[in-house]
Scaffold this motif. Sequence first.
Motif, PDB file in Angstrom:
ATOM      1  N   SER A   1       0.830  -1.204   0.000  1.00 11.41           N
ATOM      2  CA  SER A   1       0.000   0.000   0.000  1.00 11.41           C
ATOM      3  C   SER A   1       0.867   1.258   0.000  1.00 11.41           C
ATOM      4  O   SER A   1       0.526   2.258  -0.623  1.00 11.41           O
ATOM      5  CB  SER A   1      -0.939   0.001   1.214  1.00 11.41           C
ATOM      6  OG  SER A   1      -0.219   0.180   2.417  1.00 11.41           O
TER       7      SER A   1
ATOM      8  N   ARG B   1       0.763   3.774  -3.019  1.00 12.10           N
ATOM      9  CA  ARG B   1       0.162   4.976  -2.438  1.00 12.10           C
ATOM     10  C   ARG B   1      -1.343   4.827  -2.219  1.00 12.10           C
ATOM     11  O   ARG B   1      -2.133   5.695  -2.575  1.00 12.10           O
ATOM     12  CB  ARG B   1       0.465   6.193  -3.315  1.00 12.10           C
ATOM     13  CG  ARG B   1       1.952   6.483  -3.438  1.00 12.10           C
ATOM     14  CD  ARG B   1       2.220   7.701  -4.275  1.00 12.10           C
ATOM     15  NE  ARG B   1       3.662   7.940  -4.377  1.00 12.10           N
ATOM     16  CZ  ARG B   1       4.199   8.957  -5.054  1.00 12.10           C
ATOM     17  NH1 ARG B   1       3.405   9.818  -5.687  1.00 12.10           N
ATOM     18  NH2 ARG B   1       5.510   9.101  -5.102  1.00 12.10           N
ATOM     19  N   ARG B   2      -1.698   3.694  -1.662  1.00 18.89           N
ATOM     20  CA  ARG B   2      -3.085   3.446  -1.290  1.00 18.89           C
ATOM     21  C   ARG B   2      -3.126   3.148   0.204  1.00 18.89           C
ATOM     22  O   ARG B   2      -2.177   2.618   0.779  1.00 18.89           O
ATOM     23  CB  ARG B   2      -3.651   2.250  -2.062  1.00 18.89           C
ATOM     24  CG  ARG B   2      -3.735   2.457  -3.563  1.00 18.89           C
ATOM     25  CD  ARG B   2      -4.936   3.306  -3.936  1.00 18.89           C
ATOM     26  NE  ARG B   2      -6.177   2.675  -3.562  1.00 18.89           N
ATOM     27  CZ  ARG B   2      -6.831   1.815  -4.346  1.00 18.89           C
ATOM     28  NH1 ARG B   2      -6.334   1.483  -5.530  1.00 18.89           N
ATOM     29  NH2 ARG B   2      -7.969   1.290  -3.943  1.00 18.89           N
ATOM     30  N   GLN B   3      -4.246   3.470   0.837  1.00 19.41           N
ATOM     31  CA  GLN B   3      -4.379   3.204   2.264  1.00 19.41           C
ATOM     32  C   GLN B   3      -4.806   1.754   2.480  1.00 19.41           C
ATOM     33  O   GLN B   3      -5.744   1.267   1.851  1.00 19.41           O
ATOM     34  CB  GLN B   3      -5.408   4.144   2.886  1.00 19.41           C
ATOM     35  CG  GLN B   3      -5.505   4.029   4.399  1.00 19.41           C
ATOM     36  CD  GLN B   3      -6.417   5.082   5.001  1.00 19.41           C
ATOM     37  OE1 GLN B   3      -6.971   5.906   4.277  1.00 19.41           O
ATOM     38  NE2 GLN B   3      -6.580   5.060   6.310  1.00 19.41           N
TER      39      GLN B   3
END
Length: 740
Positions: free
Chosen positions: A296, A300-302
């Motif tokens: 993640s 660049r993802r939560q």
Amino acid sequence: MQRPLIWFSVAFAVGCGIALFGVSIPLAAAVLMLAASIIIGRLVSPTIPVCVLLAGLTCGLAYTDAYHRYITDPVSGLEGLSQHMTVTAADYAVQYEDSQRLEVRVDGSDVGLKTGFRTLAYLPLTEEEIKPGDTITGKFEFYISGLREGFDRESYYRSQGYFVLASVNKNAEITVTQPEYRPLSYYPKLFAQKLRDVFAQYGTERQISFWNALATGDRSDLTTADRDHLRKAGLSHVIALSGMHVGFLISLLLLVFGRKLGTALGIPALLAFYLMVGWSPSVVRACVMYGILLLSFWVRRQSDSMNSLFAALLLILVILPDSLTSVSLQLSFAATFGILCFASRIQYLLALPKRVRNPVKRLYRVLSGTVACTVSSTAITAPILLYHFSYLSVFSVLSNLLALWAVSLVFPLLFIGGVSGLFVPTAAAVLLTPAGWLTDYILWVSDWIAGLPYGLLYCENHVDFAFAIVLSALAALLLWKGSRRVLAAGIPLLVLLVVGISVWRGTAVQNDLHISVLPEGSGQAIVISCGEQAALIDCSGSGYHNAAEDVAAYLDWYGIDSLDLVILTSVDLGHARNVCELFREIPVERVLLPQKNRENKTPYPEVIQTMETLGISYEMLAPETETAVGNDSLGLSVLGTVERKLVVRIQSEDQDIVTVHALTQNMLLELTDQTPLPCDTLLVSGGFSENTEKMQELLRRIAPSQIVLESGWESGTDYGGIPIVNPYYTGQIDWKTERD
């Protein structure tokens, strides 16, 4: 529907659990159930996860059944097979007195299977150390380990992925061959051994054993006392590789290499760490969760930690459905679930006012985080701990608060120092010296907390366990739904309630009489204690047992510092093999032994010399009638006249126990001709049941309600209608008499 993966994973786990208890469904029925779940899902509201639950349950049932049918059962079916073959070592061996044990990989074609498998093999000792990747040739015999000393070894090994075990006769020859090319997958194991070699140069024996456990998962060198103290203090998770250790590793990478490069190196490091420490549900769970977190970061993802947790659960059960019964998996997932659900709320409760300066806030945040994680995990894991181990550490919050900050520093020092030591020994000395100081501090905390009175809350019956579940559920409800004011009042009250119960229970049993028969193979060791008084009958173990170590561990666990009385029913290897070692380790006030002994017979000369050297008072008994010995509260007496032997009775308001472990049948017949010997419980040796006619006559004279067969590998459930209990199967046998 939100988070369908969680619902599916939970249902899949339930399906696995049902299948593990013997409920199986054919493939056709599984397909029909899966189709029904889809139809039901279309008929009901999509916010209700009925279809997902049914699908997960069906898949768990069908998958576990298929896994057992096609993977587990064929491997288990090798039991009893003896085969000359070549296997591959998958790890370094754990050394014993006359054998060694290591994990090996077996080629399925060598035993008529389509796929290979891994197992634990017990081998004769070899001159050269066996390394991962080496091949071992010999005649292997496959077997399944059953119930032993109260521990279901078959279920335990199956939960670790070992469906059958192997051994080579200790007198047989084996050939160890090093490969020309060692696969890369074994290099993490070699690296772990290099770290252990570096540690061995810079620490004390106690420090090194702790470092090996903390950094590489090798707990084989930890002493029984250190293991028990860590358990009593609630710090055993420190040496059980889990998410904490993986978190330390990833944090170290991010700190040293920065977020971008540290993230790139993180996933290979997780794979290497897994290969280094081996299969463990807690390690796999942590690696999967941190792997998802690193991915993640990269994209660049939560990430969703709760989804990651249940994704890890699903993956582990797909790899090995039997791991659901693993205590490691249950505690790891329960603790992590508790932390994810409640830790942030507790930290919110403990938050400092905004006006407090940042340096103080950072330090306080670390301490409050430790408290939050410990309380959150304990709230969920308490019933599991009580169910499996029958006790709960009351002061775990205090011990974690005092020790975890030091553990978080020792771990990176060990890795950096260990790697540095491979190239620059001076750097290793610089880093491992403070690691040694911190380790001494951690172990001091463990020793101190373990020595505090009333530090353990025991679960003695079903009522205790039910009460623990109620308390755990109440704590979870408070943490989940309680307001800040409710939490501020409710959590301290629950903590005080647990501590109060522990003190009350501990005070209540102080004057109770405790009698424990320790499982010592063909030897005997019986501990009797009441209040501040403690006595021991015999001290001898056989096989892999050392009665001196077992007795010392028992006394240490229950906070007993010394023995007021030691009775040796015979001064031979079957009853006094380890007593000299015990004399050197535990203060003993007085020893009783038979008057007539074979003075040149082992270990008689050493026993006498050791007692005289240490200044231990001893007396040789030859009583003609029953004679009380020791403190009255222990209820001990010596019976009759038998040459070179003593018969001891332990008597209380509700117990009447006699040990004739040292006597032959003829000796006991002669004794009972002169002295009546009725009792409720008769403790005998393993070969005592031989010669049925004499045995039946002895049982007619003594008429015990039960027989404790203190040695012997095989025994029935009764003898002539009298129940038989064997510590080899049941484990330690305990009696308690409550006294006002």
